[in-house]
Design a protein around this motif. Structure first.
Motif, PDB file in Angstrom:
ATOM      1  N   ARG A   1      -4.410 -11.341 -45.269  1.00  0.00           N
ATOM      2  CA  ARG A   1      -4.572 -12.352 -46.150  1.00  0.00           C
ATOM      3  C   ARG A   1      -4.859 -13.764 -45.374  1.00  0.00           C
ATOM      4  O   ARG A   1      -4.806 -14.705 -45.723  1.00  0.00           O
ATOM      5  CB  ARG A   1      -3.197 -12.608 -47.020  1.00  0.00           C
ATOM      6  N   VAL A   2      -5.202 -13.768 -43.964  1.00  0.00           N
ATOM      7  CA  VAL A   2      -5.286 -14.957 -43.355  1.00  0.00           C
ATOM      8  C   VAL A   2      -6.901 -15.132 -42.957  1.00  0.00           C
ATOM      9  O   VAL A   2      -7.380 -14.236 -42.482  1.00  0.00           O
ATOM     10  CB  VAL A   2      -4.478 -14.717 -41.838  1.00  0.00           C
ATOM     11  N   LEU A   3      -7.237 -16.358 -43.137  1.00  0.00           N
ATOM     12  CA  LEU A   3      -8.506 -16.535 -42.544  1.00  0.00           C
ATOM     13  C   LEU A   3      -7.998 -17.563 -41.364  1.00  0.00           C
ATOM     14  O   LEU A   3      -7.557 -18.709 -41.483  1.00  0.00           O
ATOM     15  CB  LEU A   3      -9.441 -17.444 -43.629  1.00  0.00           C
ATOM     16  N   LEU A   4      -8.582 -17.166 -40.126  1.00  0.00           N
ATOM     17  CA  LEU A   4      -8.072 -18.008 -38.885  1.00  0.00           C
ATOM     18  C   LEU A   4      -9.128 -18.686 -38.530  1.00  0.00           C
ATOM     19  O   LEU A   4     -10.482 -18.491 -38.270  1.00  0.00           O
ATOM     20  CB  LEU A   4      -7.779 -17.047 -37.898  1.00  0.00           C
TER      21      LEU A   4
ATOM     22  N   ALA B   1      -1.928  -8.727 -36.889  1.00  0.00           N
ATOM     23  CA  ALA B   1      -2.398  -8.031 -37.763  1.00  0.00           C
ATOM     24  C   ALA B   1      -2.891  -8.328 -39.155  1.00  0.00           C
ATOM     25  O   ALA B   1      -3.431  -7.869 -40.091  1.00  0.00           O
ATOM     26  CB  ALA B   1      -1.332  -6.859 -37.791  1.00  0.00           C
ATOM     27  N   ASP B   2      -2.294  -9.678 -39.620  1.00  0.00           N
ATOM     28  CA  ASP B   2      -2.756 -10.264 -40.912  1.00  0.00           C
ATOM     29  C   ASP B   2      -3.834 -11.031 -40.894  1.00  0.00           C
ATOM     30  O   ASP B   2      -4.308 -11.366 -42.097  1.00  0.00           O
ATOM     31  CB  ASP B   2      -1.468 -10.891 -41.392  1.00  0.00           C
ATOM     32  N   VAL B   3      -4.451 -11.046 -39.819  1.00  0.00           N
ATOM     33  CA  VAL B   3      -6.020 -11.788 -39.881  1.00  0.00           C
ATOM     34  C   VAL B   3      -6.944 -10.936 -40.356  1.00  0.00           C
ATOM     35  O   VAL B   3      -7.415  -9.806 -40.107  1.00  0.00           O
ATOM     36  CB  VAL B   3      -6.350 -12.309 -38.512  1.00  0.00           C
ATOM     37  N   ALA B   4      -7.596 -11.402 -41.600  1.00  0.00           N
ATOM     38  CA  ALA B   4      -8.829 -10.742 -42.189  1.00  0.00           C
ATOM     39  C   ALA B   4     -10.138 -11.171 -41.538  1.00  0.00           C
ATOM     40  O   ALA B   4     -10.919 -10.453 -41.286  1.00  0.00           O
ATOM     41  CB  ALA B   4      -8.896 -11.018 -43.732  1.00  0.00           C
ATOM     42  N   LEU B   5     -10.277 -12.659 -41.487  1.00  0.00           N
ATOM     43  CA  LEU B   5     -11.369 -13.170 -40.992  1.00  0.00           C
ATOM     44  C   LEU B   5     -11.121 -14.121 -39.788  1.00  0.00           C
ATOM     45  O   LEU B   5     -10.058 -15.040 -39.806  1.00  0.00           O
ATOM     46  CB  LEU B   5     -12.004 -13.874 -41.863  1.00  0.00           C
ATOM     47  N   VAL B   6     -11.852 -14.267 -38.985  1.00  0.00           N
ATOM     48  CA  VAL B   6     -11.967 -15.310 -37.688  1.00  0.00           C
ATOM     49  C   VAL B   6     -13.145 -16.063 -38.039  1.00  0.00           C
ATOM     50  O   VAL B   6     -14.146 -15.465 -37.972  1.00  0.00           O
ATOM     51  CB  VAL B   6     -11.143 -14.859 -36.624  1.00  0.00           C
ATOM     52  N   MET B   7     -13.039 -17.369 -38.232  1.00  0.00           N
ATOM     53  CA  MET B   7     -14.245 -18.357 -38.376  1.00  0.00           C
ATOM     54  C   MET B   7     -14.366 -19.491 -37.108  1.00  0.00           C
ATOM     55  O   MET B   7     -13.220 -20.279 -37.292  1.00  0.00           O
ATOM     56  CB  MET B   7     -14.309 -19.088 -39.626  1.00  0.00           C
ATOM     57  N   LEU B   8     -15.226 -19.479 -36.084  1.00  0.00           N
ATOM     58  CA  LEU B   8     -14.962 -20.326 -35.274  1.00  0.00           C
ATOM     59  C   LEU B   8     -16.413 -20.764 -34.782  1.00  0.00           C
ATOM     60  O   LEU B   8     -17.392 -20.146 -35.059  1.00  0.00           O
ATOM     61  CB  LEU B   8     -14.569 -19.505 -33.750  1.00  0.00           C
ATOM     62  N   THR B   9     -16.542 -22.067 -34.485  1.00  0.00           N
ATOM     63  CA  THR B   9     -17.777 -22.623 -33.884  1.00  0.00           C
ATOM     64  C   THR B   9     -17.840 -22.375 -32.423  1.00  0.00           C
ATOM     65  O   THR B   9     -16.783 -22.793 -31.750  1.00  0.00           O
ATOM     66  CB  THR B   9     -17.719 -24.227 -34.067  1.00  0.00           C
ATOM     67  N   HIS B  10     -18.981 -21.605 -31.739  1.00  0.00           N
ATOM     68  CA  HIS B  10     -18.784 -21.207 -30.600  1.00  0.00           C
ATOM     69  C   HIS B  10     -18.844 -22.415 -29.535  1.00  0.00           C
ATOM     70  O   HIS B  10     -17.938 -22.388 -28.542  1.00  0.00           O
ATOM     71  CB  HIS B  10     -20.365 -20.806 -30.448  1.00  0.00           C
ATOM     72  N   VAL B  11     -19.319 -23.452 -29.714  1.00  0.00           N
ATOM     73  CA  VAL B  11     -19.325 -24.703 -28.967  1.00  0.00           C
ATOM     74  C   VAL B  11     -18.591 -25.888 -29.683  1.00  0.00           C
ATOM     75  O   VAL B  11     -19.180 -26.265 -30.832  1.00  0.00           O
ATOM     76  CB  VAL B  11     -20.740 -25.283 -28.208  1.00  0.00           C
ATOM     77  N   ASN B  12     -17.835 -26.272 -29.586  1.00  0.00           N
ATOM     78  CA  ASN B  12     -16.758 -27.261 -30.114  1.00  0.00           C
ATOM     79  C   ASN B  12     -17.588 -28.707 -30.301  1.00  0.00           C
ATOM     80  O   ASN B  12     -17.915 -29.176 -29.089  1.00  0.00           O
ATOM     81  CB  ASN B  12     -15.511 -27.663 -29.485  1.00  0.00           C
ATOM     82  N   TYR B  13     -17.786 -29.199 -31.317  1.00  0.00           N
ATOM     83  CA  TYR B  13     -18.615 -30.363 -31.664  1.00  0.00           C
ATOM     84  C   TYR B  13     -17.834 -31.443 -31.071  1.00  0.00           C
ATOM     85  O   TYR B  13     -18.587 -32.543 -30.599  1.00  0.00           O
ATOM     86  CB  TYR B  13     -18.645 -30.608 -33.184  1.00  0.00           C
ATOM     87  N   ARG B  14     -16.665 -31.729 -30.763  1.00  0.00           N
ATOM     88  CA  ARG B  14     -16.003 -32.794 -30.076  1.00  0.00           C
ATOM     89  C   ARG B  14     -16.184 -32.498 -28.450  1.00  0.00           C
ATOM     90  O   ARG B  14     -16.618 -33.355 -27.761  1.00  0.00           O
ATOM     91  CB  ARG B  14     -14.546 -32.798 -30.658  1.00  0.00           C
TER      92      ARG B  14
ATOM     93  N   HIS C   1     -11.915  -7.609 -33.598  1.00  0.00           N
ATOM     94  CA  HIS C   1     -12.065  -6.354 -34.122  1.00  0.00           C
ATOM     95  C   HIS C   1     -10.820  -5.239 -34.024  1.00  0.00           C
ATOM     96  O   HIS C   1     -10.567  -4.323 -34.794  1.00  0.00           O
ATOM     97  CB  HIS C   1     -13.397  -5.742 -33.589  1.00  0.00           C
ATOM     98  N   ARG C   2     -10.185  -5.482 -32.771  1.00  0.00           N
ATOM     99  CA  ARG C   2      -8.845  -4.756 -32.552  1.00  0.00           C
ATOM    100  C   ARG C   2      -8.019  -4.647 -33.609  1.00  0.00           C
ATOM    101  O   ARG C   2      -7.140  -3.806 -33.805  1.00  0.00           O
ATOM    102  CB  ARG C   2      -8.484  -5.141 -31.081  1.00  0.00           C
ATOM    103  N   VAL C   3      -7.897  -5.899 -34.011  1.00  0.00           N
ATOM    104  CA  VAL C   3      -6.731  -5.956 -35.141  1.00  0.00           C
ATOM    105  C   VAL C   3      -7.496  -5.923 -36.545  1.00  0.00           C
ATOM    106  O   VAL C   3      -6.806  -6.149 -37.495  1.00  0.00           O
ATOM    107  CB  VAL C   3      -5.925  -7.370 -35.242  1.00  0.00           C
ATOM    108  N   GLY C   4      -8.689  -5.427 -36.634  1.00  0.00           N
ATOM    109  CA  GLY C   4      -9.422  -5.208 -37.947  1.00  0.00           C
ATOM    110  C   GLY C   4      -9.997  -6.567 -38.711  1.00  0.00           C
ATOM    111  O   GLY C   4     -10.174  -6.268 -39.722  1.00  0.00           O
ATOM    112  N   ALA C   5     -10.043  -7.583 -37.775  1.00  0.00           N
ATOM    113  CA  ALA C   5     -10.687  -8.803 -38.435  1.00  0.00           C
ATOM    114  C   ALA C   5     -11.984  -8.981 -38.126  1.00  0.00           C
ATOM    115  O   ALA C   5     -12.794  -8.468 -37.342  1.00  0.00           O
ATOM    116  CB  ALA C   5     -10.105 -10.014 -37.856  1.00  0.00           C
ATOM    117  N   LEU C   6     -12.816  -9.373 -39.180  1.00  0.00           N
ATOM    118  CA  LEU C   6     -14.270  -9.873 -38.996  1.00  0.00           C
ATOM    119  C   LEU C   6     -14.340 -11.162 -38.552  1.00  0.00           C
ATOM    120  O   LEU C   6     -13.647 -12.099 -38.686  1.00  0.00           O
ATOM    121  CB  LEU C   6     -14.800  -9.709 -40.416  1.00  0.00           C
TER     122      LEU C   6
END
Ligand SMILES: Cc1ncc(COP(=O)(O)O)c(C=O)c1O
Length: 430
Positions: free
Chosen positions: A126-129, A167-180, A195-200
């Motif tokens: 249930r987590v979007l990280l 294990a509760d992470v469904a998705l991880v959304m990151l900006t590759h190079v931080n804008y700040r 992927h090891r914890v099954g997150a996209l």
């Protein structure tokens, strides 16, 4: 880096630069005082070819050929063609990218598709990280996707992302190079841990595409989006891009099911049926003027390919940022400006940010008045500092520009020019 480097040394570096010819492809400002443009990480410079190419579309393709241009000039497939042109810069394959809409809109599409897939595969997750200092639009879009899919948005500092991949992470959304800060993630490592914890994984490449080497396929990332108007020089509001790993592309559909993403748009069917490929990420009619300007930006990367491509671009980017950081460390620290960008090249994008305890906005305004254009990003209540940001686009920035910019910065600080009232009135865009 030797900080005793002289202006003549920088001129010699420019002479030896294998990419030096690319600067002539840009129409850089020709004001009476020389302008040093260090904001290509926000809005890239104008390619010389753009005005003529856009004028040709207006006068001939639109003015004379009118509706026929959808076929005759190949307008209809422009998002796919430009996607193919961009693909090698981000390690994507032919037919895997489209240039369309904005980064925010594309992020919404991929996050929804990813949330659907996560729900199918692991409904208990249930987590979007994401990262606390991710660009706000990413967080705002994530908030609405979380509301829609009953996910919980968890934000952590960049240094805590790896341990937060539980294990509760469904998705991880990151900006590759931080804008700040210009700090860069190790994409392959984070993707593998996710992927090891099954997150996209969903990557925002706004500050990466055209600036640092990216290999989406090698990293086995799942989804990626990014901007056309920064290092790709597509012009203000240029079309953004979207890439989806072919392993996950057909598993769910994106929510903006417009007719451009239909498998047979000119059958005018009542029911939506998505195209099988990445064109399903198109929604409605695209701006041909904007796509034409975008093409002119991408064409310069085709020239860059003959001069060493992304390897040469990355090498120059690191040399420019190294030089700027070294000069600032030796000449600006006394004025309270502290570098916050990683000095380790493995974790650095193509811009450098200096933290200012006070008056950073006025300092940047005073510097701009001297012809050196960077920008300012305010800190927050949680302790993030105010930043003076300087972007180094290797296609048109010279080593001597870096030297001269630091010289102007030092003179401006020595004369305390930022104290003048005209530099202390904040405008809408900083
Ligand atoms: C990381 C990042 N994502 C997205 C955006 C902007 O998205 P959009 O083009 O939709 O305004 C920016 C703009 O600077 C950005 O830095």
């Amino acid at each position: 880096m030797n900080t005793a480097i002289s202006r003549d040394d920088c001129l010699a570096l420019d002479q030896a630069d294998p990419l030096r010819a690319l600067r002539s492809f840009f129409d850089l400002p020709k004001q009476s005082q020389p302008t040093i443009y260090l904001d290509g990480n926000s809005l890239g410079a104008l390619p010389k070819a753009t005005p003529t190419a856009v004028a040709q579309v207006i006068t001939q393709e639109w003015g004379q050929d009118l509706i026929q241009s959808w076929n005759k000039a190949g307008w209809f497939n422009m998002p796919q063609r430009l996607g193919d042109q961009l693909a090698p810069l981000i390690g994507a394959g032919h037919g895997e990218v489209v240039m369309t809409d904005t980064t925010s809109v594309n992020l919404y599409k991929v996050l929804c598709a990813a949330a659907e897939l996560a729900q199918q595969r692991h409904p208990e997750k249930r987590v979007l990280l994401s990262e606390t200092s991710n660009f706000p639009t990413d967080l705002y879009i994530a908030q609405s996707v979380c509301n829609q899919y009953q996910l919980r948005l968890v934000l952590v500092d960049a240094s805590a992302v790896k341990e937060a991949l539980t294990a509760d992470v469904a998705l991880v959304m990151l900006t590759h190079v931080n804008y700040r800060t210009g700090a860069m993630y190790e994409m392959a490592e984070i993707t593998e841990l996710a992927h090891r914890v099954g997150a996209l994984t969903v990557w925002d490449l706004a500050h990466s595409a055209g600036a640092v080497p990216v290999d989406l396929r090698e990293a086995n990332a799942d989804y990626a989006v990014g901007c056309g108007y920064k290092y790709l020089n597509g012009g203000p509001g240029a079309p953004a891009f979207v890439w989806v790993n072919s392993q996950v592309l057909g598993t769910t559909t994106q929510p903006l099911s417009g007719w451009w993403g239909h498998v047979r748009p000119f059958a005018f069917d009542t029911n939506y049926e998505p195209q099988p490929g990445i064109a399903q990420y198109l929604c409605g009619t695209q701006s041909m003027l904007a796509l034409t300007a975008m093409r002119c930006g991408l064409d310069i990367f085709d020239h860059a390919k003959t001069l060493g491509g992304m390897t040469a671009i990355r090498k120059k980017s690191l040399a420019l940022t190294d030089l700027f950081m070294a000069l600032c460390a030796s000449r600006c620290a006394a004025f309270g400006l502290q570098n916050v960008t990683p000095t380790d090249p493995c974790y650095r994008g193509s811009h450098v940010s200096l933290a200012a305890a006070n008056d950073g906005y006025a300092m940047m305004q005073a510097l701009i008045a001297r012809g050196v254009i960077g920008d300012f990003r305010r800190g927050d209540a949680a302790g993030e500092p105010d930043l003076l940001r300087f972007g180094f686009t290797p296609l048109y920035t010279r080593f001597v520009d870096v030297w001269d910019a630091v010289q102007q910065l030092v003179e401006m600080l020595q004369n305390a020019e930022w104290k003048r009232p005209e530099f202390n009135r904040e405008q809408v865009v900083t």
